[in-house]
Design an enzyme around this catalytic site. Structure first.
Site, PDB file in Angstrom:
ATOM      1  N   THR A  61       0.721  -1.091   0.075  1.00  0.00           N
ATOM      2  CA  THR A  61      -0.177  -0.222   0.325  1.00  0.00           C
ATOM      3  C   THR A  61       1.233   0.908  -0.002  1.00  0.00           C
ATOM      4  O   THR A  61       1.927   1.371   0.148  1.00  0.00           O
ATOM      5  CB  THR A  61      -0.852   0.164   1.025  1.00  0.00           C
ATOM      6  OG1 THR A  61      -1.878   1.774   1.168  1.00  0.00           O
ATOM      7  CG2 THR A  61      -0.146  -0.569   2.318  1.00  0.00           C
ATOM      8  N   ASP A  62       0.359   2.465  -0.645  1.00  0.00           N
ATOM      9  CA  ASP A  62       1.116   3.745  -0.710  1.00  0.00           C
ATOM     10  C   ASP A  62       1.061   3.818   1.142  1.00  0.00           C
ATOM     11  O   ASP A  62       2.105   5.057   1.374  1.00  0.00           O
ATOM     12  CB  ASP A  62       1.072   4.674  -1.784  1.00  0.00           C
ATOM     13  CG  ASP A  62      -1.025   4.990  -0.928  1.00  0.00           C
ATOM     14  OD1 ASP A  62      -1.487   4.554   0.210  1.00  0.00           O
ATOM     15  OD2 ASP A  62      -1.209   5.767  -1.553  1.00  0.00           O
ATOM     16  N   GLU A  63       0.547   3.844   1.901  1.00  0.00           N
ATOM     17  CA  GLU A  63       0.224   4.338   3.520  1.00  0.00           C
ATOM     18  C   GLU A  63       1.856   3.693   3.799  1.00  0.00           C
ATOM     19  O   GLU A  63       2.032   4.304   5.327  1.00  0.00           O
ATOM     20  CB  GLU A  63      -0.776   3.891   4.360  1.00  0.00           C
ATOM     21  CG  GLU A  63      -1.993   3.988   3.218  1.00  0.00           C
ATOM     22  CD  GLU A  63      -3.186   3.745   4.072  1.00  0.00           C
ATOM     23  OE1 GLU A  63      -2.762   3.236   5.964  1.00  0.00           O
ATOM     24  OE2 GLU A  63      -4.628   3.863   4.113  1.00  0.00           O
ATOM     25  N   TYR A  73      -1.470  -0.011  11.562  1.00  0.00           N
ATOM     26  CA  TYR A  73      -1.695  -0.941   9.339  1.00  0.00           C
ATOM     27  C   TYR A  73      -0.596  -0.870   8.621  1.00  0.00           C
ATOM     28  O   TYR A  73      -0.448  -1.748   8.191  1.00  0.00           O
ATOM     29  CB  TYR A  73      -3.840  -0.023   9.112  1.00  0.00           C
ATOM     30  CG  TYR A  73      -3.404  -0.814   7.115  1.00  0.00           C
ATOM     31  CD1 TYR A  73      -3.129  -2.101   6.858  1.00  0.00           C
ATOM     32  CD2 TYR A  73      -3.357   0.538   5.882  1.00  0.00           C
ATOM     33  CE1 TYR A  73      -3.528  -2.659   5.907  1.00  0.00           C
ATOM     34  CE2 TYR A  73      -3.103  -0.241   4.873  1.00  0.00           C
ATOM     35  CZ  TYR A  73      -3.504  -1.620   4.746  1.00  0.00           C
ATOM     36  OH  TYR A  73      -3.233  -1.778   3.783  1.00  0.00           O
ATOM     37  N   LYS A  98       2.029  -3.489   7.359  1.00  0.00           N
ATOM     38  CA  LYS A  98       2.705  -3.272   5.854  1.00  0.00           C
ATOM     39  C   LYS A  98       3.605  -3.310   5.470  1.00  0.00           C
ATOM     40  O   LYS A  98       4.271  -3.952   5.188  1.00  0.00           O
ATOM     41  CB  LYS A  98       1.627  -2.517   5.142  1.00  0.00           C
ATOM     42  CG  LYS A  98      -0.188  -2.525   5.542  1.00  0.00           C
ATOM     43  CD  LYS A  98      -0.563  -4.593   4.220  1.00  0.00           C
ATOM     44  CE  LYS A  98       0.036  -4.520   3.107  1.00  0.00           C
ATOM     45  NZ  LYS A  98      -0.115  -5.437   2.124  1.00  0.00           N
TER      46      LYS A  98
HETATM   47  P1  NAD Z   1     -10.110  -6.389   2.452  1.00  0.00           P
HETATM   48  O1  NAD Z   1      -9.416  -6.981   4.050  1.00  0.00           O
HETATM   49  O2  NAD Z   1     -10.864  -6.776   1.583  1.00  0.00           O
HETATM   50  O3  NAD Z   1     -10.092  -8.396   2.308  1.00  0.00           O
HETATM   51  C1  NAD Z   1      -8.816  -9.139   3.437  1.00  0.00           C
HETATM   52  C2  NAD Z   1      -9.211 -10.766   2.263  1.00  0.00           C
HETATM   53  O4  NAD Z   1      -8.037 -11.099   3.120  1.00  0.00           O
HETATM   54  C3  NAD Z   1     -10.641 -11.570   3.264  1.00  0.00           C
HETATM   55  O5  NAD Z   1     -10.818 -11.964   2.095  1.00  0.00           O
HETATM   56  C4  NAD Z   1      -9.706 -12.289   4.389  1.00  0.00           C
HETATM   57  O6  NAD Z   1     -10.630 -12.604   4.532  1.00  0.00           O
HETATM   58  C5  NAD Z   1      -8.084 -12.927   3.902  1.00  0.00           C
HETATM   59  N1  NAD Z   1      -7.553 -12.529   5.056  1.00  0.00           N
HETATM   60  C6  NAD Z   1      -7.299 -11.705   5.605  1.00  0.00           C
HETATM   61  N2  NAD Z   1      -6.628 -12.328   7.440  1.00  0.00           N
HETATM   62  C7  NAD Z   1      -6.092 -13.674   6.756  1.00  0.00           C
HETATM   63  C8  NAD Z   1      -5.425 -14.516   7.071  1.00  0.00           C
HETATM   64  N3  NAD Z   1      -4.704 -14.639   8.576  1.00  0.00           N
HETATM   65  N4  NAD Z   1      -5.591 -15.625   6.634  1.00  0.00           N
HETATM   66  C9  NAD Z   1      -5.609 -16.089   4.882  1.00  0.00           C
HETATM   67  N5  NAD Z   1      -7.142 -15.379   4.565  1.00  0.00           N
HETATM   68  C10 NAD Z   1      -7.460 -13.909   5.443  1.00  0.00           C
HETATM   69  O7  NAD Z   1      -8.637  -5.962   1.473  1.00  0.00           O
HETATM   70  P2  NAD Z   1      -7.947  -5.495   0.586  1.00  0.00           P
HETATM   71  O8  NAD Z   1      -8.611  -4.200   0.428  1.00  0.00           O
HETATM   72  O9  NAD Z   1      -8.981  -6.403  -1.231  1.00  0.00           O
HETATM   73  O10 NAD Z   1      -7.014  -5.442  -0.033  1.00  0.00           O
HETATM   74  C11 NAD Z   1      -6.018  -6.740  -0.084  1.00  0.00           C
HETATM   75  C12 NAD Z   1      -4.475  -6.393   0.085  1.00  0.00           C
HETATM   76  O11 NAD Z   1      -4.592  -5.098  -0.858  1.00  0.00           O
HETATM   77  C13 NAD Z   1      -4.000  -5.997   1.264  1.00  0.00           C
HETATM   78  O12 NAD Z   1      -3.332  -6.638   1.300  1.00  0.00           O
HETATM   79  C14 NAD Z   1      -4.012  -4.421   1.509  1.00  0.00           C
HETATM   80  O13 NAD Z   1      -3.147  -3.796   2.191  1.00  0.00           O
HETATM   81  C15 NAD Z   1      -3.556  -4.207  -0.314  1.00  0.00           C
HETATM   82  N6  NAD Z   1      -4.244  -3.477  -0.426  1.00  0.00           N
HETATM   83  C16 NAD Z   1      -5.342  -2.992  -0.530  1.00  0.00           C
HETATM   84  C17 NAD Z   1      -5.937  -1.393  -0.563  1.00  0.00           C
HETATM   85  C18 NAD Z   1      -7.729  -0.692  -1.029  1.00  0.00           C
HETATM   86  O14 NAD Z   1      -7.759   0.725  -0.786  1.00  0.00           O
HETATM   87  N7  NAD Z   1      -8.603  -1.463  -0.333  1.00  0.00           N
HETATM   88  C19 NAD Z   1      -4.897  -0.209  -1.543  1.00  0.00           C
HETATM   89  C20 NAD Z   1      -3.668  -1.003  -1.507  1.00  0.00           C
HETATM   90  C21 NAD Z   1      -3.310  -2.205  -1.071  1.00  0.00           C
HETATM   91  O1  DAU Z   2      -3.973   4.292   0.598  1.00  0.00           O
HETATM   92  C1  DAU Z   2      -4.520   2.574   0.572  1.00  0.00           C
HETATM   93  C2  DAU Z   2      -5.006   2.040   1.325  1.00  0.00           C
HETATM   94  O2  DAU Z   2      -6.746   2.917   1.323  1.00  0.00           O
HETATM   95  C3  DAU Z   2      -5.617   0.661   2.034  1.00  0.00           C
HETATM   96  O3  DAU Z   2      -3.975   0.236   2.000  1.00  0.00           O
HETATM   97  C4  DAU Z   2      -5.673   0.551   2.504  1.00  0.00           C
HETATM   98  O4  DAU Z   2      -6.492  -1.220   3.225  1.00  0.00           O
HETATM   99  C5  DAU Z   2      -7.246   1.006   2.828  1.00  0.00           C
HETATM  100  O5  DAU Z   2      -8.122   0.725   3.903  1.00  0.00           O
HETATM  101  C6  DAU Z   2      -7.132   2.282   2.228  1.00  0.00           C
HETATM  102  O6  DAU Z   2      -6.679   3.317   3.583  1.00  0.00           O
HETATM  103  P1  DAU Z   2      -7.833   4.138   4.396  1.00  0.00           P
HETATM  104  O7  DAU Z   2      -7.720   5.210   5.233  1.00  0.00           O
HETATM  105  O8  DAU Z   2      -7.128   5.853   2.842  1.00  0.00           O
HETATM  106  O9  DAU Z   2      -8.710   4.441   3.243  1.00  0.00           O
HETATM  107  P2  DAU Z   2     -10.840   4.745   3.976  1.00  0.00           P
HETATM  108  O10 DAU Z   2     -11.670   4.166   3.328  1.00  0.00           O
HETATM  109  O11 DAU Z   2     -11.010   4.163   5.471  1.00  0.00           O
HETATM  110  O12 DAU Z   2     -10.118   6.475   4.279  1.00  0.00           O
HETATM  111  C7  DAU Z   2     -10.767   7.035   3.177  1.00  0.00           C
HETATM  112  C8  DAU Z   2     -10.716   8.377   3.975  1.00  0.00           C
HETATM  113  O13 DAU Z   2     -11.665   8.991   4.652  1.00  0.00           O
HETATM  114  C9  DAU Z   2      -9.796   9.076   5.032  1.00  0.00           C
HETATM  115  O14 DAU Z   2      -8.880  10.270   5.009  1.00  0.00           O
HETATM  116  C10 DAU Z   2     -10.935   8.615   6.181  1.00  0.00           C
HETATM  117  C11 DAU Z   2     -11.991   8.783   5.785  1.00  0.00           C
HETATM  118  N1  DAU Z   2     -13.268   8.412   6.217  1.00  0.00           N
HETATM  119  C12 DAU Z   2     -12.992   7.208   6.439  1.00  0.00           C
HETATM  120  C13 DAU Z   2     -14.268   6.237   6.486  1.00  0.00           C
HETATM  121  C14 DAU Z   2     -14.014   5.057   6.518  1.00  0.00           C
HETATM  122  C15 DAU Z   2     -13.697   9.775   7.168  1.00  0.00           C
HETATM  123  O15 DAU Z   2     -14.013  10.830   7.013  1.00  0.00           O
HETATM  124  N2  DAU Z   2     -14.919   8.771   7.798  1.00  0.00           N
HETATM  125  C16 DAU Z   2     -14.963   7.154   7.731  1.00  0.00           C
HETATM  126  O16 DAU Z   2     -16.614   6.734   8.087  1.00  0.00           O
END
Ligand code: NAD
Ligand code: DAU
Length: 349
Positions: free
Chosen positions: A132-134, A157, A161
């Site tokens: 992730t970019d975080e 988190y 990562k």
């Molecule tokens: P998500 O939370 O929707 O899905 C995670 C999946 O992993 C689920 O299916 C869950 O059941 C499975 N999982 C969790 N713990 C596990 C374990 N111990 N063993 C096996 N499976 C397990 O997540 P997502 O948003 O699809 O993110 C997927 C990946 O991409 C993550 O590694 C996250 O850090 C990365 N990522 C997410 C975002 C985003 O915006 N969502 C952005 C950049 C990177």
């Molecule tokens: O940047 C990549 C990341 O983006 C991924 O690695 C993470 O898995 C994914 O969850 C996401 O993280 P963020 O914290 O940026 O996403 P989230 O949707 O939780 O929040 C987006 C923005 O909105 C953040 O500034 C927090 C704000 N927010 C979020 C929630 C859930 C609110 O203002 N209210 C809310 O209820």
């Protein structure tokens, strides 16, 4: 050669799009999906491909070393695309240890199983780690995250990562394990669990519930349609340079409050409500602790080297996303029943 590919976390949001793409596009590959089916994993996400011949679901936990070693021995995976993780920042603030366990220990157990299986015979092998970019921390008003930006994670988190990224690199350096890492910005699209900003707010607008905007709403994120992320993963998997990192982003920065207003406007139109009615649900609430001000990705490396570009504009992607949630109310109702209600109460009340 027939490729045996393990995708972890394939029942989750991004993972399900990756699994679908690989299963449909590469019938010559065997795709194994290892998922623990936590609250974020959902078999419904892959209903359309679950009976395909080149697809196998493996129910298990990446932190269960005995189980992981047994499936590596049985299926002898050539490549791993590792997405399984605890992924929600707010949950990492209330339960940081769960993030250390899955994201750090789970990644190490996979790395170790891969190392023990191939014992240095690394030809045609790949460990692809999805990050992730975080991990880069927070930007000020200017600048972009580049692949060379130093790691500076702020939440449990992002720290977990970042740690897993370091272990992947360390296995590459120490054991020669062939790896590639991508660091992507915020994804949105269909099948995202309604704890993240966009699906949570769609769900709340449908149900006329308050839209809890953290702090003053002036936080910035760079949004990417999930299918464009899956396309990038496919490209990096096949053409990425070993031991390299690629940043993936949408060239699409939005302040949260502006994004929420656009979402409200599109929802009003689609629900046939008076324009301006959904935005009345906006409620400014207590800020997220350690809230990163701004993320923005410089994705010029993957663009120049692999020819990747997002294919969907934000307005189009958001519209498609809303349409999907409106057309899949049963999916939404299922994932928001049970434990979700407790989570919601603890997080927002
Ligand atoms: P998500 O939370 O929707 O899905 C995670 C999946 O992993 C689920 O299916 C869950 O059941 C499975 N999982 C969790 N713990 C596990 C374990 N111990 N063993 C096996 N499976 C397990 O997540 P997502 O948003 O699809 O993110 C997927 C990946 O991409 C993550 O590694 C996250 O850090 C990365 N990522 C997410 C975002 C985003 O915006 N969502 C952005 C950049 C990177
Ligand atoms: O940047 C990549 C990341 O983006 C991924 O690695 C993470 O898995 C994914 O969850 C996401 O993280 P963020 O914290 O940026 O996403 P989230 O949707 O939780 O929040 C987006 C923005 O909105 C953040 O500034 C927090 C704000 N927010 C979020 C929630 C859930 C609110 O203002 N209210 C809310 O209820």
């Amino acid at each position: 050669m027939k490729k045996s590919i393990l995708v972890t976390g394939g029942a989750g949001f991004i993972g399900s799009h990756v699994v679908r793409r690989f299963v449909n596009k590469y019938p010559e590959y065997s795709i194994f999906n290892l998922d623990a089916l936590t609250y974020a994993g959902n078999m419904e996400n892959l209903k359309d491909i679950e009976h395909k011949e080149n697809y196998t679901f493996l129910h298990g936990d990446i932190t269960d070393e005995v189980f992981v070693n047994s499936i590596f021995e049985k299926y002898r995976f050539d490549s791993i695309i590792h997405l399984a993780a605890e992924s929600h920042v707010d949950r990492s603030i209330t339960d940081p240890l769960a993030f250390a366990k899955t994201n750090i220990l789970g990644t190490m157990i996979l790395l170790n199983a891969f190392k023990e299986l191939w014992k240095g015979n690394w030809e045609e092998k790949l460990f692809y780690h999805i990050s992730t970019d975080e991990v880069y921390g927070s930007l000020g008003e200017n600048g972009l995250f580049e692949e060379t930006t130093p790691y500076d994670p702020n939440s449990p988190y992002s720290a977990s990562k970042a740690s897993s990224d370091h272990f992947v690199r360390a296995y590459g350096e120490t054991y020669g394990l062939p790896f590639v890492i991508t660091n992507c910005s915020n994804n949105y699209g269909q099948n995202q669990f309604p704890e993240k900003l966009i699906p949570l707010f769609i769900h709340n607008i449908i149900n006329n519930k308050p839209l809890p905007v953290y702090g003053d709403g002036n936080y910035t994120r760079d949004w990417l349609y999930v299918i464009d992320h899956a396309i990038a993963i496919d490209l990096v998997f096949h053409q990425g340079i070993l031991t390299d990192t690629y940043n993936i982003g949408g060239f699409n920065e939005w302040k949260n409050i502006d994004l929420v207003k656009l979402l409200c406007q599109q929802m009003d139109e689609k629900l046939g409500r008076a324009i301006g009615s959904s935005s009345q649900l906006i409620a400014y609430v207590k800020d997220r602790p350690g809230h990163d001000l701004r993320y923005a990705i410089d994705a010029s490396k993957i663009n120049k080297e692999l020819g990747w570009n997002p294919t969907v504009t934000f307005e189009e992607g958001l519209s498609k996303t809303i349409d999907w949630y409106l057309g899949n109310k049963e999916w939404l109702a299922n994932v928001t029943s049970g434990n979700y209600q407790n989570y919601y109460k603890e997080q927002y009340q």
